[in-house]
Design an enzyme around this catalytic site. Structure first.
Site, short mmCIF file in Angstrom:
data_model
loop_
_atom_site.label_atom_id
_atom_site.label_comp_id
_atom_site.label_asym_id
_atom_site.label_seq_id
_atom_site.Cartn_x
_atom_site.Cartn_y
_atom_site.Cartn_z
N GLU A 147 0.83 -1.21 0.00
CA GLU A 147 0.00 0.00 0.00
C GLU A 147 0.86 1.26 0.00
OE1 GLU A 147 -3.12 0.30 -0.56
OE2 GLU A 147 -3.50 -1.85 -0.60
N TYR A 200 -5.84 6.03 5.41
CA TYR A 200 -6.03 5.17 4.24
C TYR A 200 -5.22 3.87 4.37
CZ TYR A 200 -5.56 2.86 -0.08
OH TYR A 200 -5.54 1.84 -1.00
N ASP A 206 -9.77 5.77 -0.72
CA ASP A 206 -8.89 6.63 -1.51
C ASP A 206 -9.77 7.48 -2.42
OD1 ASP A 206 -9.75 4.91 -3.47
OD2 ASP A 206 -7.75 4.32 -4.16
#
Ligand code: SF4
Length: 253
Positions: free
Chosen positions: A38, A115, A133
């Site tokens: 990520e 996030y 997102d």
């Protein structure tokens, strides 16, 4: 949330089952591996992130392995991905985790915002936490203004909503290809979620100047200050990416 929204989510998940792009980190539920994926994926093309992630995981397959590496090694491995503070934060975070375990919430780790924490919760731990997102926010505004419940299948639902926003319900949506068009508010519903600002071009930017100095220091171990971009060097030193000692710019460790 209604039965109708459940049906629309099911249609999007079904679309994803057929059209999903394969990325290697979907095969794991390892928290460390998902965290790395990520962080790498932010502001990096998918193909570049995939290659970088595979190389990284082969070199440092566990959080303990990353913690044992030097920051200079980590920064050198990160070259080409940009925004090296992300690598610094991953490395720092790995050392925290290897000493004290995974914190709760994960946002206690350096560089981990809401996030990334939600992505780890959903994609590694399969918790019903939707990572939001820009793509997911757009889908929610248009398709699920009253919210969406992913609890029945968090992992697939999260992946599906994200990829659906990337590929179909884009800033300029491909509504003709949409698996869930019935009753959609369409682009007019997301006036509060404008398209992402374009990144300034890298050539000629301050980021490029920093990148040039950092690459030089990492390659040689040290560079003379004289003749080296002083603003870029000072900025890198403030970020803990190099050290400035006397007449030299030095790698961070
Ligand atoms: S109909 Fe268009 S705007 Fe609505 S969810 Fe589908 S792709 Fe997005």
């Amino acid at each position: 949330m209604t039965a109708a929204s459940d049906g629309q989510l099911a249609a999007i998940v079904s679309w994803w089952d057929t059209h999903r792009r394969e990325v290697p980190w979907r095969a794991t539920r390892d928290v460390y591996a998902i965290w790395v994926a990520e962080v790498m994926s932010v502001q990096t093309t998918l193909s570049r992130a995939v290659t970088a992630w595979e190389t990284w995981m082969a070199r440092w397959p566990t959080v303990e392995a990353l913690a044992a590496a030097s920051l200079s090694e980590v920064l050198a491995q990160w070259q080409g991905l940009g925004y090296p503070r992300r690598a610094r934060d991953l490395h720092h975070g790995a050392r925290i985790v290897s000493e004290t375990g995974w914190p709760e919430p994960l946002t206690r780790l350096p560089g981990v915002g809401p996030y990334v924490a939600a992505a780890v919760a959903c994609f590694a731990r399969e918790e019903p936490v939707l990572p939001r997102d820009v793509n997911v926010n757009r889908v929610l505004a248009r398709r699920f203004p009253d919210g969406v419940d992913i609890a029945a299948d968090p992992w697939r639902s999260g992946q599906a909503l994200m990829e659906f926003g990337q590929r179909v319900c884009r800033a300029r949506p491909a509504c003709g290809d949409c698996p869930a068009p019935t009753g959609c508010g369409g682009p007019a519903a997301d006036v509060h979620h404008p398209p992402r600002r374009r990144q300034a071009p890298y050539p000629g930017s301050f980021r490029e100047r920093r990148g040039t100095v950092l690459a030089g220091v990492l390659a040689a171990g040290r560079l003379p200050r004289a003749g080296t971009d002083p603003e870029a060097a000072a900025s890198l030193a403030r970020d803990g990416l190099i050290r400035i000692e006397g007449a030299w710019l030095l790698s961070p460790d």
